[in-house]
Design an enzyme around this catalytic site. Structure first.
Site, mmCIF file in Angstrom:
data_model
loop_
_atom_site.group_PDB
_atom_site.id
_atom_site.type_symbol
_atom_site.label_atom_id
_atom_site.label_comp_id
_atom_site.label_asym_id
_atom_site.label_seq_id
_atom_site.Cartn_x
_atom_site.Cartn_y
_atom_site.Cartn_z
ATOM 1 C CE LYS A 66 -4.119 -2.082 2.044
ATOM 2 N NZ LYS A 66 -5.157 -1.989 3.106
ATOM 3 C CG ASN A 87 -7.906 0.389 -0.637
ATOM 4 O OD1 ASN A 87 -8.133 1.482 -1.172
ATOM 5 N ND2 ASN A 87 -8.861 -0.374 -0.149
ATOM 6 C CG ASP A 103 -8.545 -0.257 3.329
ATOM 7 O OD1 ASP A 103 -9.199 -1.172 2.792
ATOM 8 O OD2 ASP A 103 -7.310 -0.172 3.248
ATOM 9 C CB ALA A 131 -6.043 -2.094 10.067
ATOM 10 C CE1 TYR A 212 -11.814 -11.947 5.514
ATOM 11 C CE2 TYR A 212 -11.294 -9.661 6.028
ATOM 12 C CZ TYR A 212 -11.069 -10.806 5.286
ATOM 13 O OH TYR A 212 -10.096 -10.816 4.314
ATOM 14 N N GLY A 233 -16.721 -7.735 10.682
ATOM 15 C CA GLY A 233 -15.677 -7.195 9.829
ATOM 16 C C GLY A 233 -15.864 -7.448 8.354
#
Length: 270
Positions: A66, A87, A103, A131, A212, A233
């Site tokens: 990224k 991203n 994101d 994140a 997730y 998620g």
């Protein structure tokens, strides 16, 4: 003249992106196909140079590329530039590349779709890493009243809080007073660990987890046990992909279609 899009990163073998995007392309008749390219470290410039040569219309970018993509695209969205993270790459008609970050936008959209208002909300974000940063930025842009960054390393929390004028560093004692609690760490990924003491949660909370796998984390179970709203998620992954596909094709896909495809892929991977 089928157009191609792909996820680039390393590893990308277990990415859910092909399942989500191809489900939309097949259902809507969009003449696109989505695949995955495992790009080694240092391979980003070549991957971007291949886009106009092979008419690759877009990339979804995952770890560890990224930051490298952010430095290499021809033009970058101001929010992505502030994050130093891209991203999503779009190939423009003139052959140039445009980078954006979806994101954080994806989580804001998913939280809203789950019935939780972001504007004027007091939000605790657990974590300050790669994140967490786009999430903090996006919540600030969406009108949050305050964002409290809770992280083990204070310096990292301070740097992350600089991304929004409404963000500040806090501790776990801030959690009971927030309306929305977001786990932006990897705690709980593939484990039954909880990133916070469940006793900090109450029925006035909405709790979102970016993890997730598993889909039902220990944090979300703890939230439901006290009557809090639990937000998984997978929705963030789906809604950031919705934003990506609209950037590539100009068409905004149905998130329920994407989620169904992602759930099937998750089930098949077990």
């Amino acid at each position: 003249m089928t157009r191609l899009a792909a996820v680039i990163g390393s590893p990308v073998r277990h990415s859910l992106s092909p399942a989500m995007h191809n489900a939309v392309f097949e259902a809507t008749g969009l003449d696109w196909r989505f695949t995955r390219f495992d790009i080694v470290e240092g391979g980003v410039p070549a991957a971007l140079a291949a886009m106009p040569v092979l008419d690759i219309g877009g990339y979804a970018v995952t770890m560890p590329h990224k930051e490298a993509v952010a430095a290499a695209v021809d033009e970058i969205d101001p929010a992505a530039q502030a994050l130093n993270s891209v991203n999503t790459v779009v190939l423009r008609p003139d052959g140039s590349t445009y980078g954006a970050s979806t994101d954080g936008i994806g989580l804001v959209a998913w939280v809203g779709a789950s019935g939780v208002e972001v504007q004027d909300q007091s939000i605790v974000v657990l974590g300050a890493g790669g994140a967490a940063r786009p999430i903090i930025d996006a919540f600030g842009r969406a009108g949050a009243a305050e964002i409290i960054v809770v992280n083990r390393t204070r310096r990292s929390a301070e740097q992350a809080a600089e991304l929004s004028p409404v963000a500040r560093v806090g501790g776990v004692d801030s959690i009971p007073h927030a309306g929305l609690v977001v786990n932006a760490t990897s705690v709980g990924m593939g484990t039954d660990d909880c990133p916070i003491d469940p006793a900090l949660l109450h029925d006035g909370h909405a709790v979102a987890d970016i993890v997730y796998h598993p889909l039902d984390t220990a944090l979300l179970r703890a939230a439901r046990s006290v009557g809090a709203r639990a937000i998984d998620g997978l929705g963030m992954l789906v809604y950031q992909a919705v934003e990506q596909e609209e950037l590539w094709t100009g068409f905004r896909p149905d998130p329920t279609l994407m989620r169904s495809a992602a759930e099937r892929a998750l089930s098949n991977s077990r």
